[in-house]
Design an enzyme around this catalytic site. Structure first.
Site, PDB file in Angstrom:
ATOM      1  CD1 TRP A 129      -2.657   1.683   0.572  1.00 33.98           C
ATOM      2  CD2 TRP A 129      -2.024   1.828   2.615  1.00 33.98           C
ATOM      3  NE1 TRP A 129      -3.492   2.571   0.933  1.00 33.98           N
ATOM      4  CE2 TRP A 129      -3.100   2.734   2.229  1.00 33.98           C
ATOM      5  CE3 TRP A 129      -1.483   1.749   3.853  1.00 33.98           C
ATOM      6  CZ2 TRP A 129      -3.424   3.672   3.491  1.00 33.98           C
ATOM      7  CZ3 TRP A 129      -1.854   2.768   4.860  1.00 33.98           C
ATOM      8  CH2 TRP A 129      -3.112   3.700   4.651  1.00 33.98           C
ATOM      9  CG  ASP A 209      -1.896  -2.260   7.677  1.00 31.20           C
ATOM     10  OD1 ASP A 209      -2.856  -2.342   8.410  1.00 31.20           O
ATOM     11  OD2 ASP A 209      -1.851  -1.668   6.796  1.00 31.20           O
ATOM     12  CE  LYS A 244      -9.645  -0.034   2.943  1.00 34.32           C
ATOM     13  NZ  LYS A 244      -9.680   0.659   2.137  1.00 34.32           N
TER      14      LYS A 244
HETATM   15  C1  LMR Z   1      -6.965   1.927  -0.804  1.00 37.89           C
HETATM   16  O1  LMR Z   1      -5.672   1.449  -0.641  1.00 37.89           O
HETATM   17  O2  LMR Z   1      -7.394   2.289  -2.010  1.00 37.89           O
HETATM   18  C2  LMR Z   1      -7.714   2.377   0.330  1.00 37.89           C
HETATM   19  O3  LMR Z   1      -6.731   1.606   1.688  1.00 37.89           O
HETATM   20  C3  LMR Z   1      -7.462   3.549   0.475  1.00 37.89           C
HETATM   21  C4  LMR Z   1      -6.230   4.519   0.885  1.00 37.89           C
HETATM   22  O4  LMR Z   1      -6.571   5.167   2.089  1.00 37.89           O
HETATM   23  O5  LMR Z   1      -5.456   4.264   0.300  1.00 37.89           O
END
Ligand code: LMR
Length: 393
Positions: A129, A209, A244
């Site tokens: 992420w 996480d 989520k």
């Molecule tokens: C995503 O990865 O799209 C979500 O977790 C939203 C974000 O905050 O990035």
């Protein structure tokens, strides 16, 4: 002028996609960008269980006075049996937690506390992420990456074991608990056993996480990996998101949990976490966490929430099955997507192909090739596969 010393920053690429998509007038555009669940109709409705809990909150909340940096501890405790298991949610008093502004707040707090405890370097599988790296950079922690997945679409167990085995006491390893963002490629039960053994034999500090519990294989199944690690290590941090699995995105509902050796260690750790929270956001927003607490203390609302979560998971599984059944689109093999979990998958497309999909076909996805599975419906799936086949030859 002082402000002249600042240089312009690019907007967060993922969040910028929200605006780009909204500004596109095409009626058949497809949003596979930011990670929100969508129904077969393309909507992201408020959970019925949340609506009902919010009504209870409106009717019964008698004060909005301050709570404290730890937030709503009723919420924090109500979640624990789901995350850590109903048999012993505190692991004999070794786990405690506090509320945070979303999962991002929990990740931020976990990393800031690790830094305060002397951690200098954080290992992380990539791709990850994007905000993980941004938070690490903002804190001034060194990030060392390793490859999360192999080319065959499975998690690279050897890579993570090698990192854990060789990490030292001032180093942490950041792992995704389930529904890996962005690849959808999770560790297997066998992998988690090996990872837990590696942590037990190494000085490396585990930070997990957990942002998507219930969206992969099931609530219990999705927590199994992190529980396997916690059962074998003396200490760990867990960053948890309800944004989520309760659909609370903009209400920012998260929790930060610490596994420590005893109550004294936990008390000291949380006195530091509270101080960090106080200096950053002072207190988390209350509303969303209070709604989750109301749901989890009411058997009927809990059943309703679980049913809604099941519907989401089943729909995403159906989309994955449909993608896998399509076989290939151009040079892209879609079959591994059927074996992956959660909202996301990575397509091996170039940045140029992502741009062409957006500009010529109205299909929006992250430049990395990450797609949000839940943006696909039986109505738009044929268009998506045809466009992908045309662009990724
Ligand atoms: C995503 O990865 O799209 C979500 O977790 C939203 C974000 O905050 O990035």
């Amino acid at each position: 002028m002082m402000l002249d010393r600042l240089s312009p920053q690019a907007p967060d690429a993922l969040l910028a996609l929200i605006r780009l998509y909204a500004a596109d007038p095409r009626s058949d555009k497809i949003d596979l960008g930011v990670g929100v669940y969508r129904t077969e109709e393309g909507d992201t409705p408020v959970f019925a269980a949340i609506k009902a809990a919010e009504q209870v909150l409106v009717d019964t909340q008698d004060s909005k006075s301050y709570l404290g940096p730890e937030g709503d501890m009723g919420f924090v405790h109500a979640l624990m049996p789901y995350v850590f298991g109903s048999a012993d949610p505190t692991m004999g008093g070794r786990i405690s937690g506090m509320q945070t502004p979303g999962g991002t707040g929990a990740v931020r707090l976990a990393l800031a506390l690790a830094q305060r405890a002397g951690v200098k370097r954080v290992y992380m599988g990539v791709p990850s992420w994007p905000n993980h790296a941004q938070i690490l950079a903002d804190l001034g922690l060194e990030l060392v990456t390793f490859q999360h997945a192999r080319h065959d679409g499975t998690a690279d167990l050897d890579a993570v074991l090698d990192i854990i085995d060789n990490a030292g006491p001032d180093e942490a390893v950041l792992l995704h608990g389930c529904c890996h963002n962005p690849t959808g490629i999770d560790y297997t039960a066998f992998d988690w056993d090996s990872i837990a053994d590696a942590f037990a034999g190494s000085g490396a500090f585990p930070i997990i996480d957990a942002a998507y519990q219930g969206l992969g294989q099931g609530l219990e199944e999705d927590a199994a990996g992190l529980r396997t690690v916690l059962a074998k290590v003396p200490e760990a941090f867990i960053a948890y998101s309800c944004d989520k699995n309760f659909g609370q995105y903009r209400d920012r509902v998260g929790a930060f949990y610490i596994l420590g050796q005893d109550q004294t260690a936990l008390d000291t750790a949380f006195s530091n976490a509270n101080a960090l929270a106080r200096a950053c956001w002072s207190m988390p927003p209350d509303h969303g966490g209070a709604a989750v607490r109301i749901i989890l203390r009411d058997p009927d609302l809990t059943a309703q929430w679980l049913a809604e979560l099941d519907t989401m998971r089943t729909r995403m599984r159906q989309v994955r099955d449909a993608l896998a059944a399509a076989g290939t689109a151009g040079r892209i093999d879609l079959t591994p997507l059927g074996l992956q979990n959660g909202l996301f998958a990575m397509l091996p497309v170039t940045k140029e192909e992502v741009a062409t999909l957006r500009e010529e076909h109205g299909i929006y996805m992250a430049a990395s090739g990450r797609i949000n599975i839940a943006g696909l419906t039986s109505a738009n799936l044929p268009k998506f596969i045809a466009a992908l086949a045309a662009v990724a030859q």
